[in-house]
Scaffold this active site. Sequence first.
Site, PDB file in Angstrom:
ATOM      1  N   ASP A 165      -8.700   7.425   9.209  1.00 18.50           N
ATOM      2  CA  ASP A 165      -9.649   6.419   8.756  1.00 18.50           C
ATOM      3  C   ASP A 165      -9.731   5.271   9.757  1.00 18.50           C
ATOM      4  OD1 ASP A 165     -11.485   5.424   6.780  1.00 18.50           O
ATOM      5  OD2 ASP A 165      -9.979   3.933   6.215  1.00 18.50           O
TER       6      ASP A 165
ATOM      7  N   SER B  92      -4.030   3.056   8.359  1.00 19.74           N
ATOM      8  CA  SER B  92      -3.476   1.733   8.664  1.00 19.74           C
ATOM      9  C   SER B  92      -4.287   1.075   9.771  1.00 19.74           C
ATOM     10  CB  SER B  92      -1.996   1.847   9.017  1.00 19.74           C
ATOM     11  OG  SER B  92      -1.793   2.702  10.130  1.00 19.74           O
ATOM     12  N   ARG B  93      -3.844   1.218  11.014  1.00 18.42           N
ATOM     13  CA  ARG B  93      -4.560   0.666  12.160  1.00 18.42           C
ATOM     14  C   ARG B  93      -4.589   1.704  13.266  1.00 18.42           C
ATOM     15  NH1 ARG B  93      -7.161  -3.861  10.590  1.00 18.42           N
ATOM     16  NH2 ARG B  93      -7.030  -4.845  12.637  1.00 18.42           N
TER      17      ARG B  93
ATOM     18  N   GLU C 262     -11.996   1.803  17.825  1.00 16.16           N
ATOM     19  CA  GLU C 262     -12.997   2.000  16.773  1.00 16.16           C
ATOM     20  C   GLU C 262     -14.044   0.893  16.718  1.00 16.16           C
ATOM     21  OE1 GLU C 262     -11.178   0.147  12.737  1.00 16.16           O
ATOM     22  OE2 GLU C 262     -10.213   1.971  13.414  1.00 16.16           O
TER      23      GLU C 262
ATOM     24  N   VAL D 171       1.402   0.845   7.954  1.00 15.11           N
ATOM     25  CA  VAL D 171       2.087  -0.272   8.610  1.00 15.11           C
ATOM     26  C   VAL D 171       1.069  -1.269   9.139  1.00 15.11           C
ATOM     27  CG1 VAL D 171       4.096   1.091   9.275  1.00 15.11           C
ATOM     28  CG2 VAL D 171       2.122   1.001  10.807  1.00 15.11           C
TER      29      VAL D 171
ATOM     30  N   ILE E  21       0.838  -1.203   0.000  1.00 18.77           N
ATOM     31  CA  ILE E  21       0.000   0.000   0.000  1.00 18.77           C
ATOM     32  C   ILE E  21       0.870   1.249   0.000  1.00 18.77           C
ATOM     33  CG2 ILE E  21      -1.676   1.331   1.326  1.00 18.77           C
ATOM     34  CD1 ILE E  21      -2.827  -1.349   2.313  1.00 18.77           C
TER      35      ILE E  21
ATOM     36  N   HIS F  46     -13.103   3.782   8.840  1.00 20.10           N
ATOM     37  CA  HIS F  46     -12.292   2.672   8.338  1.00 20.10           C
ATOM     38  C   HIS F  46     -12.841   2.146   7.010  1.00 20.10           C
ATOM     39  CE1 HIS F  46      -9.189  -0.393   9.975  1.00 20.10           C
ATOM     40  NE2 HIS F  46      -9.120  -0.327   8.648  1.00 20.10           N
TER      41      HIS F  46
ATOM     42  N   ASP G  45      11.148   2.598   6.271  1.00 24.42           N
ATOM     43  CA  ASP G  45      10.716   1.212   6.391  1.00 24.42           C
ATOM     44  C   ASP G  45      11.958   0.382   6.700  1.00 24.42           C
ATOM     45  OD1 ASP G  45       9.708  -1.469   5.930  1.00 24.42           O
ATOM     46  OD2 ASP G  45       8.070  -0.558   4.795  1.00 24.42           O
TER      47      ASP G  45
END
Length: 331
Positions: free
Chosen positions: A261, A236-237, A266, A208, A158, A298, A177
């Site tokens: 997002d 991502s998260r 969440e 990530v 991504i 999300h 990275d």
Amino acid sequence: MTKILMFSVRDDEEAAIKDWAAKNNVQVDTNDLEFHPETAHLAKGYDGLVIQQRSAIGDDPKVYQQLADYGLKQLTSRTAGVDTIDLAAAKAAGLTVTNVPAYSPNSVAEMAVTQTMRLIRNLELFDQRINQQDFRWAGLQAREIRSLTVGIIGAGRIGGTVAHLFHGLGAKVIAYDVKKRPELEDVLTYVDTKEDLLKQADVVTLHVDLNPTSQALIDGPALKLMKSDAFIINASRGPVIVTKALVAALKAGEIAGAALDTVEGEAALFNQDHSGEPLQNDLVAQLMQMPNVIITPHVGFYTNLAVKNMVDISLDDVLTIINGGSTDHAF
């Protein structure tokens, strides 16, 4: 006939599921429940199992052995993230865990670019003015992407797509990275540390996986390293950013804004209707009151191609394992 059960199925997935089942002569049954110890019994009598959820399965390792006792060989997530699954417990029970690591990198990448555009063009702020019939533009001068340095943390499938998109728009793209990809070096420049990236970037976008090294990756000290006119994007998260620290940084003017997002906690909010209710998550409630913050539930993955790919790839892997084969998506 081979039988597969899919948990947490949405209406928009049904067409792709029916198409796959017909093409492969497999019975695929669905429900709208999350997979947890109290719903695990529904998997009895099936040859394969597919889940998708944001809340953890639970801390009882016996649920994985229960699936093995039913004769199941695998547990498949039709998303990239597998943090809801206890991988060690699944392995101990003899289950192969698979995911869909690249259902559509463009879906999330395009979301990151879209949110960046909204932030740097001050569109959220203009929307608020227009809604009050205030048509002035004073104080809301925008920036062009080609004048910006975009920093990508996590240049995988991504993140690499994000790099191509921003490079195509003329931005200078840098990335951090631990695993460098030579094929991206024509569209980005790697920096040595996360701190280097945070100091240089006008836009920081996170791509990530959630794991022990990425949890709380962006905390208070990290946010203080960013430019005061920089934006942060999280597609991502949620736990990658410490929400409390982000709220504090935004209130202090340490960064210019954020597009989220995904957020911590969440699972109790997203894809649910809380109209007319006070939000139980005070930090999210504070973020929603900030004019320089964009929150979406999300939905970076939520495109026609991505949904079909998530269904097809996950079911392909299940059938492969049932038939004794192997897949590159196994953990």
